[in-house]
Design a protein around this motif. Structure first.
Motif, PDB file in Angstrom:
ATOM      1  N   ASP A 169       2.447  -9.801  -5.786  1.00  0.00           N
ATOM      2  CA  ASP A 169       3.127 -10.601  -6.681  1.00  0.00           C
ATOM      3  C   ASP A 169       2.028 -11.145  -7.874  1.00  0.00           C
ATOM      4  O   ASP A 169       2.130 -11.483  -8.912  1.00  0.00           O
ATOM      5  CB  ASP A 169       4.133 -11.338  -6.485  1.00  0.00           C
ATOM      6  N   CYS A 170       0.885 -11.790  -6.877  1.00  0.00           N
ATOM      7  CA  CYS A 170      -0.150 -12.398  -7.626  1.00  0.00           C
ATOM      8  C   CYS A 170      -0.924 -11.439  -8.509  1.00  0.00           C
ATOM      9  O   CYS A 170      -1.109 -11.785  -9.484  1.00  0.00           O
ATOM     10  CB  CYS A 170      -1.119 -13.170  -6.548  1.00  0.00           C
ATOM     11  N   THR A 171      -1.026 -10.411  -8.029  1.00  0.00           N
ATOM     12  CA  THR A 171      -2.040  -9.381  -8.826  1.00  0.00           C
ATOM     13  C   THR A 171      -1.169  -8.804  -9.912  1.00  0.00           C
ATOM     14  O   THR A 171      -1.591  -8.750 -11.122  1.00  0.00           O
ATOM     15  CB  THR A 171      -2.432  -8.214  -7.950  1.00  0.00           C
ATOM     16  N   TYR A 172       0.195  -8.603  -9.370  1.00  0.00           N
ATOM     17  CA  TYR A 172       1.194  -8.293 -10.746  1.00  0.00           C
ATOM     18  C   TYR A 172       0.986  -9.252 -11.873  1.00  0.00           C
ATOM     19  O   TYR A 172       0.902  -8.819 -12.952  1.00  0.00           O
ATOM     20  CB  TYR A 172       2.420  -8.050 -10.310  1.00  0.00           C
ATOM     21  N   ALA A 173       1.006 -10.721 -11.501  1.00  0.00           N
ATOM     22  CA  ALA A 173       1.080 -11.679 -12.503  1.00  0.00           C
ATOM     23  C   ALA A 173      -0.347 -11.767 -13.119  1.00  0.00           C
ATOM     24  O   ALA A 173      -0.272 -11.955 -14.377  1.00  0.00           O
ATOM     25  CB  ALA A 173       1.403 -13.002 -11.790  1.00  0.00           C
ATOM     26  N   ALA A 174      -1.158 -11.670 -12.465  1.00  0.00           N
ATOM     27  CA  ALA A 174      -2.508 -11.586 -13.189  1.00  0.00           C
ATOM     28  C   ALA A 174      -2.677 -10.619 -14.110  1.00  0.00           C
ATOM     29  O   ALA A 174      -3.297 -10.457 -15.150  1.00  0.00           O
ATOM     30  CB  ALA A 174      -3.601 -11.535 -12.028  1.00  0.00           C
ATOM     31  N   LEU A 175      -2.092  -9.185 -13.769  1.00  0.00           N
ATOM     32  CA  LEU A 175      -2.507  -8.165 -14.664  1.00  0.00           C
ATOM     33  C   LEU A 175      -1.595  -8.285 -15.873  1.00  0.00           C
ATOM     34  O   LEU A 175      -2.215  -7.963 -16.935  1.00  0.00           O
ATOM     35  CB  LEU A 175      -1.838  -6.915 -13.877  1.00  0.00           C
ATOM     36  N   ASN A 176      -0.489  -8.927 -15.818  1.00  0.00           N
ATOM     37  CA  ASN A 176       0.237  -8.840 -17.159  1.00  0.00           C
ATOM     38  C   ASN A 176      -0.085 -10.403 -17.884  1.00  0.00           C
ATOM     39  O   ASN A 176       0.739 -10.691 -18.875  1.00  0.00           O
ATOM     40  CB  ASN A 176       1.734  -8.871 -16.602  1.00  0.00           C
ATOM     41  N   GLY A 177      -1.020 -11.250 -17.315  1.00  0.00           N
ATOM     42  CA  GLY A 177      -1.453 -12.200 -18.010  1.00  0.00           C
ATOM     43  C   GLY A 177      -0.693 -13.558 -17.793  1.00  0.00           C
ATOM     44  O   GLY A 177      -1.188 -14.348 -18.206  1.00  0.00           O
TER      45      GLY A 177
ATOM     46  N   PRO B   4      -3.666 -16.876 -14.521  1.00  0.00           N
ATOM     47  CA  PRO B   4      -5.426 -16.796 -14.816  1.00  0.00           C
ATOM     48  C   PRO B   4      -5.947 -16.013 -13.575  1.00  0.00           C
ATOM     49  O   PRO B   4      -5.526 -16.186 -12.384  1.00  0.00           O
ATOM     50  CB  PRO B   4      -5.581 -18.159 -14.864  1.00  0.00           C
ATOM     51  N   GLU B   5      -7.073 -15.363 -14.133  1.00  0.00           N
ATOM     52  CA  GLU B   5      -7.743 -14.470 -13.105  1.00  0.00           C
ATOM     53  C   GLU B   5      -8.444 -15.391 -11.926  1.00  0.00           C
ATOM     54  O   GLU B   5      -8.697 -15.118 -10.943  1.00  0.00           O
ATOM     55  CB  GLU B   5      -8.868 -13.591 -13.742  1.00  0.00           C
ATOM     56  N   ALA B   6      -8.955 -16.485 -12.668  1.00  0.00           N
ATOM     57  CA  ALA B   6      -9.604 -17.492 -11.560  1.00  0.00           C
ATOM     58  C   ALA B   6      -8.732 -17.961 -10.564  1.00  0.00           C
ATOM     59  O   ALA B   6      -8.947 -18.048  -9.075  1.00  0.00           O
ATOM     60  CB  ALA B   6     -10.106 -18.791 -12.219  1.00  0.00           C
ATOM     61  N   ALA B   7      -7.368 -18.390 -10.734  1.00  0.00           N
ATOM     62  CA  ALA B   7      -6.275 -18.623 -10.102  1.00  0.00           C
ATOM     63  C   ALA B   7      -5.956 -17.486  -8.890  1.00  0.00           C
ATOM     64  O   ALA B   7      -5.960 -17.619  -7.512  1.00  0.00           O
ATOM     65  CB  ALA B   7      -5.193 -19.363 -10.458  1.00  0.00           C
ATOM     66  N   TRP B   8      -5.945 -16.278  -9.445  1.00  0.00           N
ATOM     67  CA  TRP B   8      -5.619 -15.117  -8.675  1.00  0.00           C
ATOM     68  C   TRP B   8      -6.831 -14.824  -7.630  1.00  0.00           C
ATOM     69  O   TRP B   8      -6.548 -14.615  -6.536  1.00  0.00           O
ATOM     70  CB  TRP B   8      -5.713 -13.812  -9.638  1.00  0.00           C
ATOM     71  N   ARG B   9      -8.124 -14.909  -7.937  1.00  0.00           N
ATOM     72  CA  ARG B   9      -9.559 -14.910  -7.293  1.00  0.00           C
ATOM     73  C   ARG B   9      -9.413 -16.046  -5.850  1.00  0.00           C
ATOM     74  O   ARG B   9      -9.877 -15.352  -4.887  1.00  0.00           O
ATOM     75  CB  ARG B   9     -10.566 -15.221  -7.930  1.00  0.00           C
ATOM     76  N   ARG B  10      -8.916 -17.190  -6.311  1.00  0.00           N
ATOM     77  CA  ARG B  10      -8.891 -18.236  -5.449  1.00  0.00           C
ATOM     78  C   ARG B  10      -7.697 -17.880  -4.037  1.00  0.00           C
ATOM     79  O   ARG B  10      -7.953 -17.834  -2.905  1.00  0.00           O
ATOM     80  CB  ARG B  10      -8.607 -19.534  -5.713  1.00  0.00           C
ATOM     81  N   ILE B  11      -6.558 -17.207  -4.704  1.00  0.00           N
ATOM     82  CA  ILE B  11      -5.526 -16.982  -3.738  1.00  0.00           C
ATOM     83  C   ILE B  11      -5.842 -15.853  -2.936  1.00  0.00           C
ATOM     84  O   ILE B  11      -5.656 -15.676  -1.549  1.00  0.00           O
ATOM     85  CB  ILE B  11      -4.138 -16.482  -4.538  1.00  0.00           C
ATOM     86  N   LEU B  12      -6.457 -14.601  -3.544  1.00  0.00           N
ATOM     87  CA  LEU B  12      -6.881 -13.573  -2.601  1.00  0.00           C
ATOM     88  C   LEU B  12      -7.993 -14.155  -1.971  1.00  0.00           C
ATOM     89  O   LEU B  12      -8.055 -13.219  -0.715  1.00  0.00           O
ATOM     90  CB  LEU B  12      -7.143 -12.405  -3.790  1.00  0.00           C
ATOM     91  N   ASN B  13      -8.908 -14.737  -2.151  1.00  0.00           N
ATOM     92  CA  ASN B  13      -9.908 -15.185  -1.004  1.00  0.00           C
ATOM     93  C   ASN B  13      -9.219 -15.925   0.020  1.00  0.00           C
ATOM     94  O   ASN B  13      -9.697 -15.767   1.266  1.00  0.00           O
ATOM     95  CB  ASN B  13     -10.877 -16.080  -2.147  1.00  0.00           C
TER      96      ASN B  13
END
Ligand SMILES: NC(=O)c1ccc[n+]([C@@H]2O[C@H](COP(=O)([O-])OP(=O)(O)OC[C@H]3O[C@@H](n4cnc5c(N)ncnc54)[C@H](O)[C@@H]3O)[C@@H](O)[C@H]2O)c1
Ligand SMILES: NC(=O)c1ccc[n+]([C@@H]2O[C@H](COP(=O)([O-])OP(=O)(O)OC[C@H]3O[C@@H](n4cnc5c(N)ncnc54)[C@H](O)[C@@H]3O)[C@@H](O)[C@H]2O)c1
Ligand SMILES: [Zn+2]
Ligand SMILES: [Zn+2]
Lengths: 406, 406
Positions: B294-302, B305-314
């Motif tokens: 769901d985070c990747t989906y939200a990042a892909l549709n804008g 923000p990618e920075a937040a996505w990166r922190r979460i996946l990390n």
């Protein structure tokens, strides 16, 4: 390191109890309006599964078709299947397969937490369908359409459901307020006399506990009620339901976490007599005997004045309700003998848990709680009732003393 | 004459959630004090039935004897039988005989509404025993002793129970707050790594929804948590439980009558993946994947923000939690194919009822609700996660763009 969080979860349940007639007639908006709101149902027409007591289907042969016609005219609602018939009466609560069948239908037809199960029937069918609905998906919406006096004035307006298990009444169940209760007085016309009258013992019960004016009214109208006067019945059902509803909302303990169950006047014996009779006795009939027993006990031990006792017993007799049944006399009349009604005292304590707490009367509208009952005095009360029932005497000659026991 | 009574039933449930260690050691007063009060238990010592997860019995071979010793020293309590072992994990929720055995024990040992069932185990055992306890006598008192990270920080502190039926997860269940929750951190020491780590995805979930400071803390402590640092775990469990408890008490909808379930972030996919895996995946493991999706989906549709996505996946990767599992790629990748994770969207809607409502993130600590998800974009998100999981790349090089999809 030890830490504690004290969790507080406030929940408020709200539901309407409507008193009406001819619910399923095409022009009736009440049912449709009840199912439409409240709550956001989104873009899907809510699904509806209807379950009907087979005693009701037999008394109203056109009912199933009428229900289907009603829903066919509602584009905003989807009746998922023809009404599902289930055995009426205590049988449906004692056979676990019946609950299983309701679960299967809920699953097969995709009834979810925003969809509806409508249960049409006596207290037994409503208890059983209520249990199935409350446990499916942690509770799908239940609309109760009670069709007996007892269910319209007591069981269906409350927050409980149950089925029997381990040979024990109501062993399985939950507290689960309904989405709505629709009391349709037209259903009462086809009841057998015993069901018309039996449910009135709950009205007498709640009047004795809470409302002397209602007792006076019952006393004045007992003969009309016994003669199946519909207007008198309307009032009796409405006022009895209202008093039960007020008790539940105002008691502070709607989910019965304490040891006391003030509405269960006369019920310790009633539950036991139902079970001793193998459910030949209806709940309401057993409650009539239970009220007679506890009032006679209270009169014998001086708690309840004899004049009040006489009025109460007269109402029961005018209503044509038995105050003695053979099950009162079975077993060794010893509390440790499970065939004796006296063993019902301990079973009542066990079901509630905690301390034995029995409501008795010191007068009409004046309940007190006691925590033990004298077994000798109970046996004497049973003898009084047996004599009374045997006498064809007119009610006015009722005297405790003339029963030779005081 | 038509009449309506609007019934309002207010109920407040209160229960403590304690965080402690070595609950069953002889000198520990907490358990004894929890069972003694509150409420008038009269002159009978309350009965106690103890049910234990067999995974816990295997990890703590002395536990059953320890429990018996503990109760033997409490004259005010009656342990009615040696602790009853039940299969641990999802098996116990899928086999109706297990619930039947708990009911039989409750009946055989006279556990009533003022007596106690203590359930010791993972989330699955607590859900199953909770269901049995909630339906016996309309609810006997349940004390939950959760023994996994997931149950201590999430499932056991809440108000739900359930078992599986019709091959569907949690199909049967009720809302039933416990009498008390006793979180004993000593139990966590014997967990497999997957259970130690899996439960942390619920902590990440609730941090992402409600508490940026807790997210920062998780980010800073992810490596310590992965290395099984007990102090870090203590804090993670406490704060996660606290946030769940606050949500339940303050949400205004603890019994989930609305369509929105704000705590179910990442859960539409998680539920489906658990079921697709035949419950090989644990709930927490599946939630980790669901959050990643769901985070990747939200990042892909804008949205995110990618920075937040990166922190979460990390954080997920540092915790050693998989962000892709083969079940994401099964079926035709079409929402109408039950083997595809995408069909989980509609199943999620069906279970809740009403309108599809999915929480997504616009930032850390910033949830929004959406009512549809774009299937193409979901398929792209799945591809991103598959690539990520395949890469041995260090987390710092995570870029949505370098995944070739933006
Ligand atoms: N949930 C509660 O709070 C609560 C309270 C009191 C009693 N109860 C339960 O209610 C049950 C008794 O209910 P009841 O007294 O309504 O009896 P019932 O449900 O046993 O019904 C009695 C008979 O009447 C038939 N019947 C129903 N409606 C009819 C109609 N309109 N016309 C003709 N026949 C009809 C039924 O098929 C059945 O054969 C018991 O199981 C009792 O435990 C529950
Ligand atoms: N009721 C709710 O609100 C809610 C919320 C989330 C999840 N759940 C449910 O919780 C369940 C998952 O719970 P879980 O993640 O705790 O896993 P689990 O209960 O399936 O347990 C996983 C395994 O760990 C073993 N185990 C438990 N404690 C142990 C210990 N201390 N040491 C060693 N082994 C131990 C168990 O025997 C089992 O084999 C699912 O069924 C899920 O649906 C419920
Ligand atoms: Zn009753
Ligand atoms: Zn979860």
């Amino acid at each position: 390191m030890n830490q504690t969080i004290m969790q507080v979860v406030p929940v408020t349940f709200t539901y309407p109890v409507h008193f009406t007639e001819h619910l399923f007639e095409p022009q009736q908006a009440l049912l449709r309006d009840t199912l439409a709101g409240p709550g956001p149902s989104g873009d899907h027409a809510p699904r509806v599964l209807c379950v009907v007591d087979d005693g009701v289907l037999a008394a109203f042969p056109e009912l199933a078709a009428q229900i289907q016609t009603y829903f066919a005219a509602q584009p905003g609602l989807r009746l998922v299947a023809p009404p599902l018939g289930v055995p009426g009466g205590e049988r449906c609560k004692s056979d676990p397969d019946v609950v299983g069948r309701i679960h299967e239908a809920i699953n097969a037809h995709g009834i979810d937490r925003h969809a509806y199960v409508i249960a049409v029937g006596g207290g037994a069918v409503l208890d059983m369908v209520g249990y199935a609905a409350a446990t499916a998906h942690r509770g799908v919406r239940l609309v109760r359409v009670p069709t007996t006096v007892l269910s319209q004035n007591d069981s269906a307006v409350g927050v409980k459901n149950s089925v029997n298990a381990f040979g024990k009444k109501n062993w399985l169940g939950t507290f689960a307020p309904p989405h709505a209760v629709l009391n349709d007085r037209a259903f009462l016309t086809t009841l057998e006399d015993r069901d018309w009258l039996g449910g009135l013992s709950e009205a007498l019960k709640v009047a004795l506990l809470k409302d002397t004016a209602f007792f006076d009214w019952l006393e004045a109208n007992a003969a009309a009620l016994a003669a199946r006067d519909r207007e008198a019945m309307d009032h009796a059902v409405y006022r009895c339901a209202e008093l039960h509803l007020q008790h539940i909302s105002g008691s502070g303990d709607p989910f019965e976490r304490g040891s006391s169950r003030p509405l269960d006047f006369g019920h310790w014996a009633a539950h036991k007599l139902e079970s001793l009779s193998g459910y030949r006795l209806r709940h309401g009939e057993a409650v009539a005997v239970g009220i007679a027993l506890d009032c006679t006990y209270a009169a014998l031990n001086g708690l309840l004045p004899e004049a009040a006792w006489r009025r109460i017993l007269n109402v029961l007799r005018t209503l044509g309700l038995a105050v003695y049944v053979p099950e009162l006399g079975t077993g060794t009349q010893d509390a440790s003998d499970p065939r004796s009604v006296l063993s019902g005292l301990n079973e009542f304590r066990e079901h509630l848990g905690g301390r034995l707490t029995i409501p008795l009367l010191t007068g009409i509208g004046q309940p007190v709680e006691v925590h033990e009952m004298d077994h000798d005095l109970l046996r004497r009360a049973i003898t009084v009732l047996e004599d009374l029932q045997a006498q064809a005497s007119s009610p006015s000659v009722l005297h405790l003393h003339s029963q030779g026991v005081l």
